[in-house]
Enzyme design. Structure first.
Site, short mmCIF file in Angstrom:
data_model
loop_
_atom_site.label_atom_id
_atom_site.label_comp_id
_atom_site.label_asym_id
_atom_site.label_seq_id
_atom_site.Cartn_x
_atom_site.Cartn_y
_atom_site.Cartn_z
N GLU A 28 -21.68 24.59 7.45
CA GLU A 28 -22.21 25.12 8.72
C GLU A 28 -22.59 24.01 9.69
OE1 GLU A 28 -25.98 27.27 8.55
OE2 GLU A 28 -26.49 26.23 6.69
N GLU A 78 -11.28 6.47 -6.36
CA GLU A 78 -11.49 7.71 -7.11
C GLU A 78 -11.74 7.42 -8.60
OE1 GLU A 78 -9.08 11.02 -4.49
OE2 GLU A 78 -8.03 10.11 -6.16
N TYR A 88 -7.35 5.05 -2.17
CA TYR A 88 -7.60 6.30 -2.89
C TYR A 88 -7.81 6.09 -4.40
CZ TYR A 88 -5.65 10.15 0.11
OH TYR A 88 -5.39 11.11 1.02
N HIS A 141 -24.86 30.55 6.22
CA HIS A 141 -26.09 29.88 5.84
C HIS A 141 -26.52 30.32 4.46
CE1 HIS A 141 -29.68 27.62 6.70
NE2 HIS A 141 -30.42 28.64 6.33
P1 FAD Z 1 6.55 12.82 -8.45
O1 FAD Z 1 5.55 13.89 -8.68
O2 FAD Z 1 6.15 11.44 -8.70
O3 FAD Z 1 7.82 13.20 -9.36
C1 FAD Z 1 8.94 12.39 -9.48
C2 FAD Z 1 9.55 12.57 -10.86
O4 FAD Z 1 10.85 11.99 -10.88
C3 FAD Z 1 8.77 11.86 -11.95
O5 FAD Z 1 8.60 12.72 -13.05
C4 FAD Z 1 9.66 10.67 -12.32
O6 FAD Z 1 9.47 10.25 -13.64
C5 FAD Z 1 11.04 11.28 -12.09
N1 FAD Z 1 12.11 10.31 -11.89
C6 FAD Z 1 12.07 9.13 -11.21
N2 FAD Z 1 13.29 8.57 -11.18
C7 FAD Z 1 14.12 9.41 -11.86
C8 FAD Z 1 15.51 9.38 -12.17
N3 FAD Z 1 16.31 8.41 -11.73
N4 FAD Z 1 16.04 10.39 -12.93
C9 FAD Z 1 15.25 11.41 -13.36
N5 FAD Z 1 13.93 11.48 -13.07
C10 FAD Z 1 13.38 10.50 -12.32
N6 FAD Z 1 -1.96 13.99 -4.09
C11 FAD Z 1 -2.72 15.01 -3.64
O7 FAD Z 1 -2.28 15.80 -2.82
N7 FAD Z 1 -4.00 15.16 -4.07
C12 FAD Z 1 -4.55 14.35 -4.98
O8 FAD Z 1 -5.70 14.54 -5.36
C13 FAD Z 1 -3.76 13.29 -5.48
N8 FAD Z 1 -4.27 12.47 -6.41
C14 FAD Z 1 -3.48 11.49 -6.94
C15 FAD Z 1 -4.02 10.66 -7.90
C16 FAD Z 1 -3.26 9.66 -8.44
C17 FAD Z 1 -3.85 8.78 -9.50
C18 FAD Z 1 -1.92 9.48 -8.00
C19 FAD Z 1 -1.07 8.41 -8.60
C20 FAD Z 1 -1.38 10.28 -7.03
C21 FAD Z 1 -2.16 11.30 -6.49
N9 FAD Z 1 -1.67 12.15 -5.50
C22 FAD Z 1 -2.45 13.14 -5.00
C23 FAD Z 1 -0.31 11.99 -4.98
C24 FAD Z 1 0.66 12.99 -5.63
O9 FAD Z 1 0.57 12.91 -7.02
C25 FAD Z 1 2.09 12.67 -5.18
O10 FAD Z 1 2.13 12.67 -3.77
C26 FAD Z 1 3.10 13.71 -5.69
O11 FAD Z 1 3.07 13.80 -7.09
C27 FAD Z 1 4.50 13.31 -5.23
O12 FAD Z 1 5.45 14.23 -5.69
P2 FAD Z 1 6.99 13.84 -5.75
O13 FAD Z 1 7.71 15.12 -6.06
O14 FAD Z 1 7.38 13.09 -4.57
O15 FAD Z 1 7.13 12.84 -6.98
P1 NDP Z 2 -2.37 2.35 -1.26
O1 NDP Z 2 -1.04 1.80 -0.97
O2 NDP Z 2 -2.89 3.45 -0.41
O3 NDP Z 2 -3.45 1.14 -1.26
C1 NDP Z 2 -3.29 -0.03 -1.98
C2 NDP Z 2 -4.61 -0.75 -2.13
O4 NDP Z 2 -4.41 -1.91 -2.92
C3 NDP Z 2 -5.18 -1.25 -0.82
O5 NDP Z 2 -6.58 -1.21 -0.89
C4 NDP Z 2 -4.67 -2.69 -0.75
O6 NDP Z 2 -5.50 -3.55 0.00
C5 NDP Z 2 -4.76 -3.09 -2.20
N1 NDP Z 2 -3.84 -4.15 -2.56
C6 NDP Z 2 -2.52 -4.21 -2.31
N2 NDP Z 2 -1.99 -5.33 -2.86
C7 NDP Z 2 -3.00 -5.98 -3.48
C8 NDP Z 2 -3.08 -7.17 -4.24
N3 NDP Z 2 -2.02 -7.92 -4.47
N4 NDP Z 2 -4.27 -7.52 -4.74
C9 NDP Z 2 -5.36 -6.78 -4.51
N5 NDP Z 2 -5.36 -5.64 -3.80
C10 NDP Z 2 -4.18 -5.25 -3.29
O7 NDP Z 2 -2.30 2.79 -2.77
P2 NDP Z 2 -2.94 3.77 -3.78
O8 NDP Z 2 -2.27 3.31 -5.01
O9 NDP Z 2 -4.42 3.80 -3.80
O10 NDP Z 2 -2.42 5.24 -3.34
C11 NDP Z 2 -1.06 5.56 -3.16
C12 NDP Z 2 -0.94 6.88 -2.46
O11 NDP Z 2 -1.21 7.96 -3.38
C13 NDP Z 2 -1.92 7.07 -1.33
O12 NDP Z 2 -1.40 6.59 -0.12
C14 NDP Z 2 -2.14 8.57 -1.32
O13 NDP Z 2 -1.33 9.19 -0.33
C15 NDP Z 2 -1.76 9.07 -2.70
N6 NDP Z 2 -3.01 9.53 -3.35
C16 NDP Z 2 -3.66 10.62 -2.87
C17 NDP Z 2 -4.86 11.01 -3.41
C18 NDP Z 2 -5.61 12.19 -2.84
O14 NDP Z 2 -5.05 12.97 -2.12
N7 NDP Z 2 -6.87 12.32 -3.16
C19 NDP Z 2 -5.47 10.28 -4.51
C20 NDP Z 2 -4.71 9.14 -4.95
C21 NDP Z 2 -3.53 8.80 -4.37
P3 NDP Z 2 -5.25 -3.89 1.56
O15 NDP Z 2 -5.95 -2.81 2.32
O16 NDP Z 2 -5.84 -5.22 1.70
O17 NDP Z 2 -3.76 -3.88 1.79
#
Ligand code: FAD
Ligand code: NDP
Length: 595
Positions: free
Chosen positions: A575, A304, A300, A570
């Site tokens: 669709e 992205e 992902y 449409h």
């Molecule tokens: P988080 O949102 O990560 O919140 C956890 C919080 O706890 C953080 O603020 C952290 O700093 C805090 N924390 C950690 N340890 C402690 C501690 N000991 N004490 C106090 N605070 C602490 N999901 C989608 O559905 N659609 C998307 O398009 C999408 N795009 C993404 C793009 C990227 C680049 C990434 C990284 C993720 C994306 N995700 C997407 C995934 C989504 O962001 C996460 O699944 C979601 O934010 C998880 O929510 P959470 O509540 O589990 O944790």
């Molecule tokens: P993932 O764990 O899904 O994928 C990790 C990627 O990194 C794989 O392609 C893996 O390859 C590769 N990789 C792992 N280790 C190495 C290494 N040592 N060297 C090179 N390549 C490596 O991680 P993401 O960080 O992309 O996403 C984390 C989660 O965040 C996702 O599972 C998703 O649920 C959430 N997310 C959701 C989004 C959305 O809803 N649009 C957008 C972004 C994140 P290999 O296949 O070979 O293991």
């Protein structure tokens, strides 16, 4: 009806029932208002005891005692946790004001809080707001450890600050670039070369995020949730120590805990990576344009980010260790990759970086990346920016979970049973930190909200982790719900699977002279189950919007016939799902047939 001991006086019966029953209704069996009140408690899943005064020999005496005690002559006469609520109108009014469930669920413990939520992200905020709505005394601890590059952010967690929100906005910024080109075909006289300002985009997006951070703080205050911008660590199963930015410590106790600490980007163990590379935690607030960029990883996040960087005009390369989008339908994943390649993203397949060194200072400066291929070959190239996206680790290492005896899986995530309960019954986990969940914002929100309702609102609904729709926001978005073709074959066998598919072309692509067969849709059906659709996949513009609607059908068990009977809108891209009639098995060409 409650049993009434015959040796007690009317006053003793009243006092005993009020003292011993959480919800006590003095009622009459024929009274419609009493029925209504009992119905309300049943709907709220709240157990109550009703004493039907008309069916008791001493009912009149009891009613006299009640008049004296509550000043109320009529029934129903409702008491909750020993407190007088009143009659039907008052009970309904108390419920409408959101005060009834808190009265019912009033806790009896000596801890500081009913619930402490660790992590103020998607799951933690949803749970804390809902629990507070239901009358629980709640605190949220949220703290962001800076990245190796020093990036940090405000309340709201990954999605708001360094995930979904800035990612989707940058995706949109890139789409505008393509739309600008298309617009010329529609008569807009825009210049051939149009510049884009990275820093202006970042500033606008960060301003929006800042307003969201502020909004969350205000909401928590309004809901009387105590917010601590501090890092929390368990010291025993009911106690945490929090440390704020200035090193100030606090000890807090709670009856229950929710761990919603999410995850942070993982770094491969190679020289130079933490010093010189960035991750998704840094890219959305990068103050300078990234320049020529390498993304390491093929899931992902890597795809992205590569998509919007290329769309914004940066020289973009993705280094893929094995396959694209592991876990997703591989035909779709390859189509995502092929489209990206066509639109300027370069892919280095079968390679992993082995070192990163800085060869030129500056913003962004220049880095030399050395990598080794699966054939054992060494390759090097120079980039301005390297983004590591090789997965995320749960934030459980420094949380003191051993002091609380919480069981962790091999992945470092928290093992939960039914209802997101950890190995310690009063400690729960939702969101990215929960083993076996899905790392998606709406999943974390739903799990947090429903958990709070079960804990403090007498709710019974649990989060359903099956058939959760998702979308990868690559240049052509890929939306899906249900099984990949590979998983469907594994589960039902190849003979029992029918795959309907079609290439399609959104109308707006025609005048813009975009290629005809880039967009693709498929439905995976189980033949022995009346062609129930178990997999929905779409690659095209607005795939997220399309998938969201259709996923309701998949969740409700829609069959291919239901899709056929659905009348399309449409002209739309969606669709295509109402007209698909070519099966993969037939071997016929699935390319665009025209309107
Ligand atoms: P988080 O949102 O990560 O919140 C956890 C919080 O706890 C953080 O603020 C952290 O700093 C805090 N924390 C950690 N340890 C402690 C501690 N000991 N004490 C106090 N605070 C602490 N999901 C989608 O559905 N659609 C998307 O398009 C999408 N795009 C993404 C793009 C990227 C680049 C990434 C990284 C993720 C994306 N995700 C997407 C995934 C989504 O962001 C996460 O699944 C979601 O934010 C998880 O929510 P959470 O509540 O589990 O944790
Ligand atoms: P993932 O764990 O899904 O994928 C990790 C990627 O990194 C794989 O392609 C893996 O390859 C590769 N990789 C792992 N280790 C190495 C290494 N040592 N060297 C090179 N390549 C490596 O991680 P993401 O960080 O992309 O996403 C984390 C989660 O965040 C996702 O599972 C998703 O649920 C959430 N997310 C959701 C989004 C959305 O809803 N649009 C957008 C972004 C994140 P290999 O296949 O070979 O293991």
């Amino acid at each position: 009806m409650a049993p009434v001991p015959s040796n007690l006086s009317a006053a003793e019966i009243v006092d005993k029932n009020i003292a011993e029953n959480k919800v006590m209704i003095f009622s009459k069996s024929f009274c419609p208002f009493c029925h209504k009140v009992k119905d309300l408690f049943r709907r709220l899943n709240v157990e109550y005891v009703a004493l039907e005064l008309d069916l008791l020999d001493n009912g009149h005496e009891i009613q006299d005692v009640l008049i004296e005690k509550s000043g109320m002559r009529t029934v129903p006469n409702v008491y909750v946790n020993g407190e007088h609520v009143g009659g039907a109108d008052k009970t309904f009014e108390t419920h409408a004001n959101g005060q009834l469930l808190p009265m019912i669920n009033k806790s009896s413990h000596d801890y500081d809080y009913d619930l402490i939520v660790i992590g103020g992200g998607s799951g933690g905020l949803a749970a804390s707001k809902e629990a507070a709505n239901l009358g629980a005394k709640v605190a949220v601890c949220d703290f962001v450890k800076p990245t190796p590059q020093g990036t940090t952010w405000g309340l709201g967690g990954t999605c708001v600050n360094v995930g979904c929100i800035p990612k989707k906005l940058m995706h949109q910024a890139a789409i505008f670039g393509g739309d600008l080109k298309d617009s010329r075909e529609f008569g807009w006289e825009t210049p051939e070369t149009v510049g884009h300002s990275w820093s202006k985009m970042v500033e606008a997006i960060q301003n929006h995020i800042g307003s969201l951070n502020w909004g969350y703080r205000v909401t928590l205050r309004e809901k009387k949730v105590d917010y601590l911008n501090a890092y929390a660590v368990f010291t025993d199963p009911h106690t945490i120590k929090t440390v704020d930015r200035r090193g100030k410590e606090k000890i807090l106790t709670a009856d229950k805990f929710l761990v919603a600490v999410g995850g942070r980007p993982r770094y491969p163990d190679i020289p130079g990576v933490k010093e010189h590379c960035i991750t998704s935690d840094d890219i959305f607030s990068l103050p300078h344009a990234p320049g020529k960029t390498l993304l390491v990883g093929a899931s992902y996040i890597a795809l992205e980010c590569a998509g919007f960087l290329a769309g914004l005009g940066y020289d973009t390369t993705v280094m893929v260790r094995s396959i694209l989008l592991r876990g997703f339908d591989q035909q779709m994943a390859e189509k995502v990759g092929a489209y990206m390649e066509k639109h300027g993203v370069k892919f280095i397949r079968g390679a992993v970086p082995t070192s990163v060194e800085r060869i030129e200072e500056g913003s962004p400066g220049k880095l030399r990346v050395t990598a080794s291929t699966t054939e054992g070959e060494e390759i090097t190239d120079e980039y301005n920016t390297v983004v590591i996206a090789v997965g995320r680790d749960p934030c459980t290492q420094d949380l003191g979970l051993d002091a609380a005896n919480v069981e962790l899986a091999k992945s470092g995530k928290i093992v939960v049973g039914e209802g997101e309960q950890s190995s310690v019954p009063h400690i729960y986990a939702v969101g990215d930190v929960m083993e076996g969940g899905l790392e998606l914002t709406p999943v974390a929100i739903q799990a947090g909200k429903l958990l709070a309702r079960r804990l403090y609102g007498n709710g019974t609904l649990k989060t359903d982790y099956v058939n959760v729709p998702t979308t990868v926001f690559t240049p052509l978005e890929y939306g899906c719900c249900g099984l990949s073709e590979e998983k469907a074959i594994e589960k039902y066998g190849e003979d029992d699977i029918e795959v309907y598919h079609s290439n399609f072309q959104p109308l707006e692509f025609t005048v813009a002279h975009r290629p005809e067969n880039d967009c693709y849709a498929k439905l995976i059906c189980v033949r022995s189950q009346n062609e129930r659709v178990v997999g929905f996949h779409v690659l095209g513009t607005h795939a997220g919007e399309i998938t969201q609607g259709f996923s309701l059908g998949i969740k409700m068990g829609a069959t291919k016939t239901d899709f056929n009977n659905l009348i399309g809108i449409h002209p739309t891209a969606a669709e295509v799902f109402t007209t698909m009639n070519i099966t993969k098995r037939s071997g016929k060409d699935a390319s665009v047939q025209g309107c």
